[in-house]
Design a protein around this motif. Structure first.
Motif, mmCIF file in Angstrom:
data_model
loop_
_atom_site.group_PDB
_atom_site.id
_atom_site.type_symbol
_atom_site.label_atom_id
_atom_site.label_comp_id
_atom_site.label_asym_id
_atom_site.label_seq_id
_atom_site.Cartn_x
_atom_site.Cartn_y
_atom_site.Cartn_z
ATOM 1 N N LYS A 26 0.824 -1.207 0.000
ATOM 2 C CA LYS A 26 0.000 0.000 0.000
ATOM 3 C C LYS A 26 0.859 1.258 0.000
ATOM 4 C CE LYS A 26 -4.204 -1.827 2.172
ATOM 5 N NZ LYS A 26 -5.148 -1.699 3.319
ATOM 6 N N ARG A 27 1.889 1.261 0.814
ATOM 7 C CA ARG A 27 2.785 2.429 0.844
ATOM 8 C C ARG A 27 3.454 2.632 -0.505
ATOM 9 N NH1 ARG A 27 7.421 3.709 5.449
ATOM 10 N NH2 ARG A 27 8.393 5.467 4.373
ATOM 11 N N CYS A 28 3.892 1.537 -1.126
ATOM 12 C CA CYS A 28 4.499 1.620 -2.447
ATOM 13 C C CYS A 28 3.507 2.184 -3.468
ATOM 14 C CB CYS A 28 4.980 0.233 -2.878
ATOM 15 S SG CYS A 28 5.662 0.147 -4.544
ATOM 16 N N MET A 29 2.285 1.650 -3.470
ATOM 17 C CA MET A 29 1.282 2.079 -4.442
ATOM 18 C C MET A 29 0.902 3.543 -4.258
ATOM 19 S SD MET A 29 -1.202 -1.242 -4.674
ATOM 20 C CE MET A 29 -2.008 -0.705 -6.174
ATOM 21 N N GLU A 30 0.749 3.965 -3.016
ATOM 22 C CA GLU A 30 0.399 5.365 -2.755
ATOM 23 C C GLU A 30 1.478 6.300 -3.292
ATOM 24 O OE1 GLU A 30 -2.281 6.652 -1.688
ATOM 25 O OE2 GLU A 30 -3.392 4.978 -0.804
ATOM 26 N N SER A 31 2.752 5.934 -3.096
ATOM 27 C CA SER A 31 3.833 6.799 -3.578
ATOM 28 C C SER A 31 3.837 6.870 -5.104
ATOM 29 C CB SER A 31 5.187 6.306 -3.059
ATOM 30 O OG SER A 31 5.635 5.145 -3.728
ATOM 31 N N LEU A 32 3.465 5.781 -5.758
ATOM 32 C CA LEU A 32 3.432 5.778 -7.218
ATOM 33 C C LEU A 32 2.204 6.496 -7.765
ATOM 34 C CD1 LEU A 32 4.655 2.118 -7.795
ATOM 35 C CD2 LEU A 32 5.882 4.208 -8.408
ATOM 36 N N LEU A 33 1.083 6.372 -7.088
ATOM 37 C CA LEU A 33 -0.129 7.062 -7.537
ATOM 38 C C LEU A 33 -0.054 8.564 -7.310
ATOM 39 C CD1 LEU A 33 -2.757 4.475 -6.274
ATOM 40 C CD2 LEU A 33 -2.268 5.047 -8.664
ATOM 41 N N ASN A 34 0.833 8.992 -6.425
ATOM 42 C CA ASN A 34 0.992 10.421 -6.138
ATOM 43 C C ASN A 34 2.048 11.092 -7.005
ATOM 44 O OD1 ASN A 34 -0.974 10.560 -4.119
ATOM 45 N ND2 ASN A 34 0.456 9.895 -2.526
ATOM 46 N N GLN A 35 2.523 10.421 -8.037
ATOM 47 C CA GLN A 35 3.529 11.010 -8.907
ATOM 48 C C GLN A 35 2.990 12.246 -9.626
ATOM 49 O OE1 GLN A 35 6.992 9.963 -9.364
ATOM 50 N NE2 GLN A 35 6.245 9.199 -7.390
ATOM 51 N N THR A 36 3.844 13.248 -9.742
ATOM 52 C CA THR A 36 3.439 14.497 -10.391
ATOM 53 C C THR A 36 3.527 14.421 -11.908
ATOM 54 O OG1 THR A 36 5.693 15.373 -10.129
ATOM 55 C CG2 THR A 36 4.088 15.907 -8.406
ATOM 56 N N ILE A 37 4.221 13.428 -12.450
ATOM 57 C CA ILE A 37 4.268 13.275 -13.901
ATOM 58 C C ILE A 37 2.875 12.921 -14.419
ATOM 59 C CG2 ILE A 37 4.856 10.801 -13.823
ATOM 60 C CD1 ILE A 37 6.630 11.269 -16.273
ATOM 61 N N GLN A 38 2.572 13.381 -15.608
ATOM 62 C CA GLN A 38 1.294 13.087 -16.245
ATOM 63 C C GLN A 38 1.468 11.968 -17.276
ATOM 64 O OE1 GLN A 38 -1.621 14.744 -15.221
ATOM 65 N NE2 GLN A 38 -0.196 15.479 -13.670
ATOM 66 N N ASP B 293 9.505 2.718 -1.854
ATOM 67 C CA ASP B 293 8.635 3.823 -2.258
ATOM 68 C C ASP B 293 9.471 4.936 -2.864
ATOM 69 O OD1 ASP B 293 9.077 5.966 0.084
ATOM 70 O OD2 ASP B 293 8.880 3.993 1.014
ATOM 71 N N VAL B 294 8.810 5.876 -3.520
ATOM 72 C CA VAL B 294 9.491 6.952 -4.240
ATOM 73 C C VAL B 294 8.873 8.300 -3.892
ATOM 74 C CG1 VAL B 294 10.172 5.438 -6.139
ATOM 75 C CG2 VAL B 294 8.007 6.668 -6.262
ATOM 76 N N GLU B 295 9.674 9.349 -4.054
ATOM 77 C CA GLU B 295 9.185 10.705 -3.832
ATOM 78 C C GLU B 295 8.189 11.098 -4.933
ATOM 79 O OE1 GLU B 295 9.792 12.861 -1.282
ATOM 80 O OE2 GLU B 295 10.807 11.174 -0.308
ATOM 81 N N PRO B 296 7.229 11.982 -4.620
ATOM 82 C CA PRO B 296 6.184 12.315 -5.600
ATOM 83 C C PRO B 296 6.706 12.877 -6.925
ATOM 84 C CG PRO B 296 5.583 13.112 -3.418
ATOM 85 C CD PRO B 296 6.994 12.634 -3.316
ATOM 86 N N GLU B 297 7.823 13.598 -6.883
ATOM 87 C CA GLU B 297 8.329 14.246 -8.091
ATOM 88 C C GLU B 297 9.390 13.422 -8.817
ATOM 89 O OE1 GLU B 297 11.299 15.005 -4.993
ATOM 90 O OE2 GLU B 297 9.110 15.051 -5.024
#
Length: 350
Positions: A19-31, A94-98
């Motif tokens: 879930k933490r991984c998915m949330e970080s990926l769904l919050n990416q700022t790239i379109q 997980d990854v940063e949003p940007e």
């Protein structure tokens, strides 16, 4: 709609982290990106969790397969990916949003085949950032990749991971580059060597957006099930891709291989002698003894000592001396003291 980026996430029993991984990926700022989750025969609730998120997020793609390993899972993801670039994330990280917006912008601005970034490792509450000695924020051309990047793979494992990079998908398709299916360890490094041998432009950015979390199930802690040393020996003896034949002399290749092998041995000594390693004490010391007596280690040790002497501290030189003297007891005592000293410095109660 044009997909800029495909992110491939192999998943095997990742319920505590997914879930933490998915949330970080769904919050990416790239379109305009897609997330390809490859469920590799999970027996927990990972599949159901992904399916629940998929109901509300159209960029999620789920592929289910029997348990075949991370390489085949990634290759399945590559076959399904339609993005201009591809990236990889492990399901417990997980990854940063940007992050992917920054890497994609760097790739597009330099028309690069690959972009490299730093990554942060977390182990027992401690954080280490891995960065690289390459020119930052500039485009390296094919000749510079051959002189600086490809030799780096021979003497260090630090660049091996696929998770802190994005790759041009077209280059992967043209040269049919895949993750090797029958390799228990080091599959990322092999994928990267073949990709980088075909890359024409590369950019390294001094940015940290990827967070690697070492868990009890992580490969680097799974000492009772994976023979790290045997894999290091296989790499030491292996034939290199043809791309190296005109780049580096045979003498330098052997130097680089020796440096990488002894680096690995030093790391494995600490891993196997760590009290938390999931092996009986007798088995751990037997494994270390096997390493320090191995013919290839005896061959590589003097090369390593000569080439790395100026970069080594007192502790490293003492440990190398004990390895040279085949002193298992000395190695055990000096590594135990090193752990004690490091914990005292960090203020950790023993």
């Amino acid at each position: 709609m044009s997909i800029k980026l495909s992110v491939i996430i192999p998943v095997y029993n990742a319920e505590p982290y997914i879930k933490r991984c998915m949330e970080s990926l769904l919050n990416q700022t790239i379109q305009d990106y897609e997330l390809i989750f490859v469920n590799d025969g999970s027996t927990d609730n990972s599949k159901e969790i992904i399916e629940e998120y998929q109901k509300h997020n159209r960029q999620i793609i789920l592929i289910n397969q029997d348990n075949k390993g991370v390489s085949i899972a990634r290759n399945e993801g590559l076959a399904a990916a339609v993005g201009e670039y591809v990236g990889f994330v492990d399901a417990d990280d997980d990854v940063e949003p940007e992050m992917y917006q920054i890497l994609y912008a760097a790739a597009v601005s330099g028309d690069c085949d690959v972009v490299i970034s730093n990554y942060e490792s977390e182990l027992d509450g401690h954080y280490i950032i891995t960065s690289y000695p390459f020119p930052s924020e500039v485009v390296l051309t094919e000749g510079e990749i051959q002189k600086q990047i490809l030799p780096f793979f021979l003497k260090s494992d630090q660049l091996n991971t696929a998770c802190n990079k994005i790759y041009r998908k077209l280059l992967i398709q043209e040269h049919e580059i895949v993750f090797p299916a029958n390799v228990a360890l080091g599959e990322d490094g092999m994928f990267n060597i073949f990709f980088f041998s075909h890359a024409k432009k590369l950019k390294y950015i001094d940015y940290t957006g990827y967070h690697y979390r070492e868990t009890k199930e992580s490969a680097t802690r799974n000492v009772s099930k994976k023979d790290y040393f045997q894999r290091a020996i296989e790499v030491y003896k292996s034939e290199l891709p043809l791309c190296y034949s005109n780049l580096i002399s045979e003498v330098n290749i052997q130097q680089f291989k020796a440096i990488k092998l002894i680096h690995s041995v030093l790391a494995y000594i600490h891993i196997y002698l760590e009290p938390s390693a999931n092996m009986p004490f007798k088995d751990k010391t037997h494994y270390v003894k096997r390493m320090i007596l191995h013919h290839d280690v005896r061959e590589a040790l003097p090369i390593y000592s000569k080439e790395m002497n100026e970069e080594l501290g007192k502790y490293q030189k003492a440990l190398l001396y004990l390895i040279d003297q085949k002193s298992l007891l000395g190695i055990y005592l000096i590594t135990a003291y090193s752990r004690y000293r490091n914990r005292k410095v960090r203020g950790i109660t023993i």
